[in-house]
Design a protein around this motif. Structure first.
Motif, PDB file in Angstrom:
ATOM      1  N   THR A 176      31.137 -34.775   6.341  1.00 24.09           N
ATOM      2  CA  THR A 176      32.218 -34.726   7.331  1.00 24.09           C
ATOM      3  C   THR A 176      32.693 -36.136   7.690  1.00 24.09           C
ATOM      4  N   ILE A 177      31.733 -37.041   7.890  1.00 21.14           N
ATOM      5  CA  ILE A 177      32.077 -38.429   8.231  1.00 21.14           C
ATOM      6  C   ILE A 177      32.867 -39.085   7.102  1.00 21.14           C
ATOM      7  N   ILE A 178      32.402 -38.888   5.858  1.00 23.07           N
ATOM      8  CA  ILE A 178      33.090 -39.492   4.712  1.00 23.07           C
ATOM      9  C   ILE A 178      34.503 -38.939   4.589  1.00 23.07           C
ATOM     10  N   CYS A 179      34.633 -37.635   4.760  1.00 22.89           N
ATOM     11  CA  CYS A 179      35.937 -36.995   4.634  1.00 22.89           C
ATOM     12  C   CYS A 179      36.919 -37.510   5.698  1.00 22.89           C
ATOM     13  N   ILE A 180      36.444 -37.639   6.955  1.00 25.76           N
ATOM     14  CA  ILE A 180      37.322 -38.107   8.027  1.00 25.76           C
ATOM     15  C   ILE A 180      37.767 -39.533   7.776  1.00 25.76           C
ATOM     16  N   ARG A 181      36.827 -40.362   7.304  1.00 20.19           N
ATOM     17  CA  ARG A 181      37.161 -41.763   7.051  1.00 20.19           C
ATOM     18  C   ARG A 181      38.140 -41.911   5.897  1.00 20.19           C
ATOM     19  N   LEU A 182      38.051 -41.019   4.903  1.00 27.57           N
ATOM     20  CA  LEU A 182      38.915 -41.154   3.729  1.00 27.57           C
ATOM     21  C   LEU A 182      40.246 -40.415   3.871  1.00 27.57           C
TER      22      LEU A 182
END
Length: 423
Positions: free
Chosen positions: A82-88
């Motif tokens: 989730t964190i990676i997706c939001i950042r990207l």
């Protein structure tokens, strides 16, 4: 977390997927391992096998630590995704990222590892036990709490985890299946012997005894000339010795001892000399299981027993040879014991069978399935079905077979033609 490079986050995520695969394969490998092969390896002193056995001693705790680790890793992986997706890409792609993660975990952390572990449980369980045992000690308090709650819930549904973990033995029928499925590991002949040993529990002495009317013995009330002739011409090694009636058995005579009183002139042989070399009789109850009787023969140092019923009446004889043949098959060349003489194949495919032939022998020789509960001979089976001795030739069907009485007397059916009903 926003300051951590994306590459590191992807690396951590990949590591979490590997850990998830580790826990998934651990569970399958540990639960799929062959317990008997494991026990054999542990008895040989293999440390890895002993470690796996220690873990499997309480499968609830083992499963507890595996699932704690697996769920912890999967939840962290989901949060990290989730964190990676939001950042990207922003929050709009979180659902898509979760779907992709589910597919990746399913393929790389569930199906593939579990398939490998199921096919090669020893290769997975042995090395992974090095990690699982320390993890169990590390998470022991948490595992106890989780197990207490889950076991309490299981007891509500009538399952006792403590008893279930100890049920690691095979029932006799399950052991038969193991022997049947042994394949090339056990030669066919040895496989048959092992199955016959298991079948000893199902049979009793009455099933294999020589019936009373076929017993050859020495009646001390008979004249000496006929007794000497019987001793010299008999095909048997041991003969029961009785007075007047076979119920008055006084012992058994081994023919190797007969040479001691048959030397010289026959006129010197007396009833007293036969009695002197007669051994004390060994009586056997007709309902004794064959497995017990085999041990009883060993204990009594005897090779022949006089079979009696609940009233003490003599019903026949049982020998160690007859019992051993139940295990290894026919090995005697004694024509007096040739069971095939009582069963003669006819041109039409039926069989002419002597009425006194044992049903077990018929089933064994012809691969039939005549009922063995109740009467032990063909005559007994037919008379029980007809509820009387027939007055003449009669045909009837019984248990999928056609019976035609061909010879009888006032006491029994002497011969019958029998054939399976063609489907």
């Amino acid at each position: 977390m926003n300051d951590v490079p994306i590459s590191i986050l992807f690396g951590v995520l990949a590591g979490l997927i590997v850990l998830s695969g580790f826990f998934s394969s651990s569970e399958t490998g540990m639960m799929s391992i062959n317990r008997y092969r494991l026990k054999h390896a542990a008895n040989k002193g293999e440390k890895s096998a002993m470690r796996v056995m220690h873990l499997l001693a309480r499968p609830d705790r083992l499963i507890g630590v595996i699932l704690i680790g697996n769920n912890l890793v999967n939840n962290i992986a989901a949060a990290l995704t989730t964190i990676i997706c939001i950042r990207l890409y922003g929050e709009g792609y979180v659902l898509l990222a979760s779907t992709v993660l589910t597919i990746v975990v399913l393929i790389f952390a569930e199906v593939t590892p579990k398939t490998i572990a199921a096919l090669h449980p020893e290769r997975v369980a042995y090395p992974f036990s090095w990690v699982l045992l320390p993890l169990l000690k590390l998470f022991y308090p948490l595992v106890l709490v989780v197990n207490y709650l889950s076991n309490s819930l299981a007891r509500i549904f009538g399952v006792d985890p403590d008893k279930a973990s100890k049920q690691d033995h095979l029932a006799p029928e399950e052991l038969r299946t193991v022997v049947d499925e042994a394949g090339d590991l056990i030669p066919d002949q040895h496989q048959g012997m092992l199955l016959n040993v298991l079948d000893l529990e199902k049979s009793v002495v009455e099933d294999i005894m020589i019936p009373r009317n076929e017993v050859v013995g020495l009646d001390l009330n008979a004249d000496m000339e006929s007794l000497i002739e019987l001793i010299r011409s008999t095909d048997y090694t041991r003969l029961p010795v009785y007075e007047g009636d076979i119920n008055n058995v006084i012992g058994t005579l081994h023919l190797k001892h007969a040479s001691r009183f048959l030397t010289g002139d026959d006129s010197t042989v007396t009833h007293a000399s036969i009695r002197r070399f007669t051994r004390k009789p060994y009586f056997v109850h007709e309902g004794t299981p064959l497995s017990n009787q085999l041990l009883n023969f060993q204990k009594e140092k005897s090779r022949m027993g006089i079979v009696v019923d609940e009233y003490g009446e003599v019903q026949g004889l049982v020998t160690l040879e007859d019992l051993l043949e139940e295990i290894v098959g026919d090995f005697t060349t004694n024509t007096a014991e040739d069971k095939h003489e009582d069963i003669t194949e006819q041109e039409d495919g039926s069989y002419l069978i002597d009425g006194s032939t044992s049903i077990r022998d018929i089933n064994k020789l012809l691969d039939w399935n005549l009922p063995t509960e109740g009467p032990k001979t063909l005559n007994g089976l037919a008379v029980e079905f007809l509820q009387s001795i027939p007055d003449g030739v009669i045909c009837f069907q019984l248990a999928g077979y056609v019976f035609e009485v061909t010879k009888l007397n006032e006491k029994m059916i002497e011969k019958a033609r029998v054939a399976p009903i063609k489907q």
